[in-house]
Design an enzyme around this catalytic site. Structure first.
Site, short mmCIF file in Angstrom:
data_model
loop_
_atom_site.label_atom_id
_atom_site.label_comp_id
_atom_site.label_asym_id
_atom_site.label_seq_id
_atom_site.Cartn_x
_atom_site.Cartn_y
_atom_site.Cartn_z
CE LYS A 147 -4.37 -1.79 0.99
NZ LYS A 147 -5.72 -1.63 1.44
CE LYS A 229 -6.29 -8.40 -1.25
NZ LYS A 229 -7.41 -8.16 -0.41
CE LYS A 232 -13.94 -3.99 0.83
NZ LYS A 232 -12.77 -3.65 1.65
N1 AQP Z 1 -9.66 -11.52 -3.08
C1 AQP Z 1 -9.99 -11.98 -1.89
N2 AQP Z 1 -10.24 -13.30 -1.71
C2 AQP Z 1 -10.62 -13.77 -0.50
N3 AQP Z 1 -10.78 -13.00 0.59
C3 AQP Z 1 -10.55 -11.69 0.45
N4 AQP Z 1 -10.64 -10.65 1.33
C4 AQP Z 1 -10.32 -9.50 0.69
N5 AQP Z 1 -10.02 -9.76 -0.60
C5 AQP Z 1 -10.15 -11.10 -0.77
C6 AQP Z 1 -11.06 -10.79 2.70
O1 AQP Z 1 -12.12 -9.85 2.93
C7 AQP Z 1 -12.06 -9.43 4.29
C8 AQP Z 1 -12.23 -7.93 4.40
O2 AQP Z 1 -11.17 -7.25 3.89
P1 AQP Z 1 -11.00 -5.68 4.13
O3 AQP Z 1 -12.06 -4.93 3.45
O4 AQP Z 1 -10.89 -5.37 5.57
O5 AQP Z 1 -9.59 -5.41 3.49
P2 AQP Z 1 -8.85 -6.06 2.32
O6 AQP Z 1 -8.40 -7.45 2.65
O7 AQP Z 1 -7.76 -5.10 2.03
O8 AQP Z 1 -9.95 -6.15 1.18
P3 AQP Z 1 -9.90 -5.49 -0.26
O9 AQP Z 1 -11.12 -5.89 -0.95
O10 AQP Z 1 -8.59 -5.78 -0.90
O11 AQP Z 1 -10.03 -3.96 0.11
P4 AQP Z 1 -9.05 -2.77 -0.19
O12 AQP Z 1 -8.91 -2.72 -1.69
O13 AQP Z 1 -9.74 -1.57 0.36
O14 AQP Z 1 -7.74 -3.03 0.51
C9 AQP Z 1 -10.75 -9.96 4.89
O15 AQP Z 1 -11.05 -11.08 5.69
C10 AQP Z 1 -9.97 -10.36 3.68
O16 AQP Z 1 -9.08 -11.42 3.95
#
Ligand code: AQP
Length: 365
Positions: A147, A229, A232
């Site tokens: 990040k 992966k 969002k």
């Molecule tokens: N691609 C993924 N596959 C499986 N699990 C996933 N998680 C996120 N992406 C995947 C799981 O979703 C939960 C919530 O995540 P978060 O919103 O707290 O943060 P993150 O992991 O950083 O999710 P994103 O979608 O990638 O958000 P951004 O882009 O904002 O950083 C967690 O349990 C995570 O493991």
């Protein structure tokens, strides 16, 4: 439901977890207290959830809730401030996220759900834990490296993010945290801090254990680049299927998902990551094994197979999308759910914080 140990074994997560925890081997005092099993997990309001968040987190939360586990969930709004953001958009995202969680089946009567910033004890414990955590340890974490590479000015909040994550679960004395593979190292830090705290100030926290999905749910990959992966915050909207995508959008995104030049449908995550990602998603949608999906797809080329997958995804996701729209029409209700959750969570958090302050020597009044 399979036991935690078989889940971990089946994913070779034991290996990874042991490797990670032995690095923290200077805190070796064994845990003596038996803590009641409690699951706590959160999700950031950084945008509409995608199927990675759904299969990797929310659907599993609902299953845990339905199997009678002691579960608490929160919307991690303080975490979503660690990268550039717009306040008005963040506010909208919070409404959208609580509506989405309810639409997916989180029942606030069974599982308290609250907004992290409304329980200030999270931030207070974060400060206390930060006084136990070294800077080199935080700078090694892969999420910080990834990040911080995306922004010109790296905020201290981004650096501290994993300490706040540790506080989020420790303040509620969680014993288990469901998460995707991407979160394993952060969770390992939380266990490390719990051990350090216990060793220095007396046994106060359970040493947290991860619960990782036994299937492809731990890492749903981008439709545009299967080495990454789904996220969002990926600027390419076509990289993910969101829970608010229309049937038409879902069909288009699946149709354009990156695969390869072999037309047969097989499951080989190493050699054919794009196709394996689709088969893995499909297996989760239909709750069967990837091999069963391949058997059913015999005779179809990947182009035709994508149409079948898209139909099944639409059948799963469209009712959720419609429920989200309904919940969003009633903001008073969404706020009431979060207020109820806050009232429950504040009590536990305040009890823990009082104990922590006493142990670290700052509660003289
Ligand atoms: N691609 C993924 N596959 C499986 N699990 C996933 N998680 C996120 N992406 C995947 C799981 O979703 C939960 C919530 O995540 P978060 O919103 O707290 O943060 P993150 O992991 O950083 O999710 P994103 O979608 O990638 O958000 P951004 O882009 O904002 O950083 C967690 O349990 C995570 O493991």
């Amino acid at each position: 439901m399979r036991g935690l140990s078989s889940l971990l074994k089946s994913n070779n997560i034991y290996g990874k977890w042991n490797q990670l925890t032995t690095k923290a081997s200077y805190c070796t005092k064994p845990e003596t207290k038996q803590w009641p099993r409690k699951i706590v997990s959160g999700i950031q309001p950084t945008g509409i959830l995608h199927i990675g968040n759904y299969f990797g987190a929310v659907q599993r939360w609902v299953k845990m809730q339905e199997s009678g586990e002691n579960v608490t969930f929160f919307i991690a709004d303080l975490h979503s401030m660690t990268m550039p953001y717009e306040p008005a958009k963040l506010r909208e995202n919070i409404y959208e996220l609580i509506a989405t969680l309810l639409a997916c089946g989180i029942d606030s009567k069974k599982s308290p759900i609250f907004l992290q910033s409304t329980v200030p004890q999270h931030a207070e414990l974060c400060w206390i834990l930060s006084c136990l955590c070294t800077m080199p340890r935080l700078s090694q974490l892969p999420q910080f490296k990834e990040k911080s590479a995306q922004v010109r000015d790296v905020w201290a909040g981004l650096f501290m993010y994993p300490v706040l994550q540790a506080a989020d679960v420790l303040i509620h004395k969680a014993t288990h945290v469901p998460c995707g593979e991407d979160q394993l190292q952060q969770l390992q830090l939380a266990s490390h801090l719990a051990k350090l705290f216990n060793n220095r100030f007396g046994e106060t926290f359970p040493v947290i254990k991860p619960i990782i999905g036994q299937d492809a749910s731990g890492r749903i990959r981008s439709l545009r680049d299967p080495t990454k992966k789904q996220s969002k915050s990926d600027p390419n909207d076509k990289s993910r299927i969101t829970l608010r995508d229309s049937p038409d959008a879902i069909r288009k995104k699946i149709k354009r998902a990156i695969t390869d030049f072999t037309s047969e449908v097989t499951y080989d995550p190493t050699k054919r990551p794009g196709v394996a990602n689709l088969v893995g998603i499909h297996a989760l949608v239909k709750n069967v094994s990837p091999q069963e999906i391949c058997n059913e797809a015999k005779g179809l080329d990947t182009g035709k197979y994508k149409l079948v997958l898209a139909d099944d995804l639409v059948n799963l996701l469209d009712p959720i999308r419609l429920k989200i729209e309904d919940y969003l029409k009633n903001r008073d209700y969404l706020e009431a759910v979060l207020k109820d959750g806050r009232d429950v969570a504040s009590q536990t958090a305040e009890t823990t914080l009082k104990e922590v302050k006493h142990r670290v020597g700052v509660n003289i009044l």
